[in-house]
Design an enzyme around this catalytic site. Sequence first.
Site, PDB file in Angstrom:
ATOM      1  N   CYS A 107      -0.087   4.167   2.260  1.00 29.64           N
ATOM      2  CA  CYS A 107       0.238   3.876   3.669  1.00 29.64           C
ATOM      3  C   CYS A 107       1.677   4.269   3.978  1.00 29.64           C
ATOM      4  O   CYS A 107       1.972   4.851   5.012  1.00 29.64           O
ATOM      5  CB  CYS A 107       0.106   2.377   3.960  1.00 29.64           C
ATOM      6  SG  CYS A 107      -1.530   1.716   3.700  1.00 29.64           S
TER       7      CYS A 107
ATOM      8  N   CYS B 198       0.842  -1.199   0.000  1.00 29.59           N
ATOM      9  CA  CYS B 198       0.000   0.000   0.000  1.00 29.59           C
ATOM     10  C   CYS B 198       0.876   1.248   0.000  1.00 29.59           C
ATOM     11  O   CYS B 198       1.409   1.640   1.041  1.00 29.59           O
ATOM     12  CB  CYS B 198      -0.920  -0.027   1.219  1.00 29.59           C
ATOM     13  SG  CYS B 198      -1.732   1.537   1.572  1.00 29.59           S
TER      14      CYS B 198
END
Lengths: 315, 105
Positions: free
Chosen positions: B32, B29
């Site tokens: 993230c 991700c």
Amino acid sequence: MEKIYDVIIIGAGPAGLTAGLYAARDKMSTLVLEKEKPGGQIATTDEVANYPGSIENATGPSLVSRMVDQCKEFGAEIEKDNIKEVQLEEKIKVLIGEKETYKAKSVVIATGATPRKLGAPGEKELTGKGVSYCATCDADFFTDLEVFVIGGGDSAVEEAIHLSKFARKVTIVHRREELKAAKSIQEKAFKNEKIGFIWNSSVKEIKGDGMVEGMVLENLQTGELTEFEADEEDGTFGIFIFVGYLPQTGLFKDKLNLSKAGYILTDDNMHTDLSGVLAAGDVREKSLRQVATAVGDGAIAAIQAEKYIDHAFEE
Amino acid sequence: MLAVDKNNFEEEVLQSEKTVLVDFWSEGCEPCKALMPDIEALAEVYGDEIKFVKLDTTKARRLAIKQKVLGLPTIAIYKGGEKKDEVTKEEASKENVEAMIKKFV
């Protein structure tokens, strides 16, 4: 004295990073501003198969990190800041960010586009709770679960194929009777046994308490509504939405000429209607939005910025 | 920032006496990873009042779903064994996370 850059580029996706590379290589003082992490949309793309020279298994992030290195190597600065206001009319352009205020002789807008939302009830509340716009971020959660992919373009079908590696079953829901995606991608999807299709349908509502538990589809030809409920054992399913993009041009409304859809209008040399202000990449009104076309825009914009400065700031 | 996993989530988060902020993230991700330095910076400021932990969801998928987290990044606040507040996806900016933290300090 406050520094006045030759070129400031807003956005560090492929267009912005290429503009940065070309501008810095031509010895212009160059700053690239990015509000998040460099890369733009390809930073969340698992596979970049159609960019020339991007070899097998090249991921979006790996391509981006090479672009960033190359851009810095030629001397461009890359800073993280979110621009809140722009003053572009005067000869010296002023960009006001959350952290600092920046000044430049020319500006390249490469702010790109972001995924479009459906606007269906429940979509916003359940984003991150089963509704997603980022398969690489969230595919993993749906290992062995069911997933619906909304959309029929390249992104939708490619991500459906990606999701089929995780999910038990993937169903593509599309407004029309046939996919819009490139034929080669379609073929892959039709051959994939895990992928099914629901045609002529759109999402009417997404339901769930803290997590996606149901979805209502509307058949656009008959008006018939069909409700899907999560398998009792699963408790939830995924809804991945890929229905096009929205240009990031909120900052430039009423300042630059925009198309009806909100994209920035430029000439063939990336100039907007304001002198010294150029645009490159997905944010621009054009026929094809790809990494390959973004980098072309970025290169032209940087060289044109230099030409503009040579002319406008002649002693 | 303490990295927790499915084995010690119960102890470190749900049974914690302190209010806990959990950064749900994964290696795949990118948003993230872009957000992580901001969360670490917030941990420097609010670390005395709130316990900051991160959970890699790739190794704790079932746990994440049980916590009704199905999207990344998600930053959640736990108090007394319950999830009290969270921000997720594009809402998960440094400013929004800080605003959420301020409700609990």
